[in-house]
Enzyme design. Sequence first.
Site, PDB file in Angstrom:
ATOM      1  N   LYS A   1      26.416   1.371  17.595  1.00 30.42           N
ATOM      2  CA  LYS A   1      26.876   2.449  16.718  1.00 30.42           C
ATOM      3  C   LYS A   1      27.618   1.904  15.489  1.00 30.42           C
ATOM      4  O   LYS A   1      27.618   2.530  14.436  1.00 30.42           O
ATOM      5  CB  LYS A   1      27.792   3.410  17.475  1.00 30.42           C
TER       6      LYS A   1
HETATM    7  C1  LIG Z   1      23.989   5.441  21.545  1.00 27.13           C
HETATM    8  C2  LIG Z   1      23.460   4.371  22.401  1.00 27.13           C
HETATM    9  C3  LIG Z   1      22.112   4.345  22.801  1.00 27.13           C
HETATM   10  C4  LIG Z   1      21.155   5.440  22.442  1.00 27.13           C
HETATM   11  O1  LIG Z   1      20.868   5.481  21.054  1.00 27.13           O
HETATM   12  P1  LIG Z   1      20.236   6.783  20.402  1.00 27.13           P
HETATM   13  O2  LIG Z   1      20.241   6.518  18.949  1.00 27.13           O
HETATM   14  O3  LIG Z   1      21.172   7.910  20.784  1.00 27.13           O
HETATM   15  O4  LIG Z   1      18.892   6.972  20.979  1.00 27.13           O
HETATM   16  C5  LIG Z   1      21.672   3.275  23.557  1.00 27.13           C
HETATM   17  N1  LIG Z   1      22.520   2.297  23.943  1.00 27.13           N
HETATM   18  C6  LIG Z   1      23.817   2.298  23.593  1.00 27.13           C
HETATM   19  C7  LIG Z   1      24.700   1.197  24.079  1.00 27.13           C
HETATM   20  C8  LIG Z   1      24.334   3.322  22.805  1.00 27.13           C
HETATM   21  O5  LIG Z   1      25.627   3.312  22.457  1.00 27.13           O
END
Ligand SMILES: *Cc1c(COP(=O)(O)O)cnc(C)c1O
Length: 493
Positions: free
Chosen positions: A110
Amino acid sequence: MIYNSTRDRSVRLTSTEAILKGLSDEGGLFVPEEIPAFKKSLSELSRLDYRELAFEVMYPYLDDFTEAELKACIANAYGDNFDTAEIAPLTYADGVYYLELYHGPTIAFKDMALQILPHLMTTAAEKNNVKNDIVILTATSGDTGKAAMAGFADVPHTRIMVFFPHGGVSDVQRLQMVTQPGGNVSVVSVDGNFDDCQSGVKRIFGDTDFKKELEAKGCQFSSANSINIGRLVPQIVYYVYAYCNLLKNEKIREGDSIDICVPTGNFGNILAAYLAKKMGLPVNRLICASNKNNVLTDFFKSGTYDRNRDFHLTMSPSMDILISSNLERLIYFISGCDDRATSGFMSSLSSKGSYTITEEMKKGLSDFMAGYATEEETASEIRRVYDDTGYIIDTHTGVASAVYRALSDDAGSCPAVIASTASPYKFARSIVEAVSPDITADDRSDMDMIDELEKLTDMPEPKAVSDIKKAEIRHNMHIPADKMKEAVREFLL
Ligand SMILES: *Cc1c(COP(=O)(O)O)cnc(C)c1O
């Protein structure tokens, strides 16, 4: 570049307006009117560093920023706050390339978008003469909340409130959030799951009276969730960067295809890979990997999206989602940008919990493959990679890795890039249990498990983890799911 709403094509905004608004008034998501092509060849792009590449990829989408403004946002976002100058390194292990997207301050992918979003948003506010404070409301399945707060804490003229599912996040994730400093942040745990948090936030965004009430107080809402186009666009960059890295290191030749496999929750990360492909990146297959909450696997197989099923808490909590918001953007694209059809599907999703796309639209899914991994399959994949190579992947990456292995017979012989979305330290308990079943974890704390993990790997404990060990708890609010609006009111007034 013009942005339309997936539910109303007559909405036409610039990128700065779309970033500020987050979600369109009628509930649609903003989408670029056309997908730009790369202006330089891939071999030219492969000579750029991360920041230079970020500019090349992002500028066509964000062309109402000046070049200098966008470059400043990029320089502020991708620097010493990452623990490697590469920003998104690629690690080869056991036949595949893991694209490590967890080298930012909160050790999950993120950060790749949320380190830049506050800069984009404050620049956008200045450009549009916004005098209000921007209020960011964020629903989180664990990682977005912390990453958003890390980006927005003490940014002037912004406030941020984060809602997370009570009991639905890992200990490290929870501690990262409830210890967050900053005069403009608030963190609340909600009785419910991620979908309840996300629906609550969307309801508040759609509440016109409440918006007016806030407007009178000098506040306006925006979103740091992946529904914001300002998050999606920065995520395209690292897929191009991964390809360029392979090219530069002569693992592929220009034009060769790669497979990309992404552990998916809200469908934001994989949608960014789809956009990279549509811009001209040679991608053979986009593999959508799910955990036991496999609503997307069924969708790609059948064309029916049906959220009427049990919700499972898994060891990959950031993927414990039954309503993948960003899928709406894909639905819009494969319907030939049909806003009426997209609205129809989405209202069916909210009334009946399901919808089925047309035969014609199903053809648009051919860019994708989908699969899911059970808890056992994920744990054994983490263990297998560790036993074979000594490399440790986190539980989310483990899902993707397991799904890729299961599908790789069909996926052909392309080099594969697997998005590695979190540091294993964020999910130390599950990782230790997976790689050394002889360690009994039951009555031991998560911090103990972090120490055990450190013994198993030569990857040092990240600063994000040592920080929370000594940080004070600053937030302890816990509310029922139907009290989110009241919580927002209390925070802002
Ligand atoms: C948010 C997240 C995901 C999923 O990503 P999306 O964009 O919501 O599909 C996968 N792995 C981790 C560690 C995340 O923080």
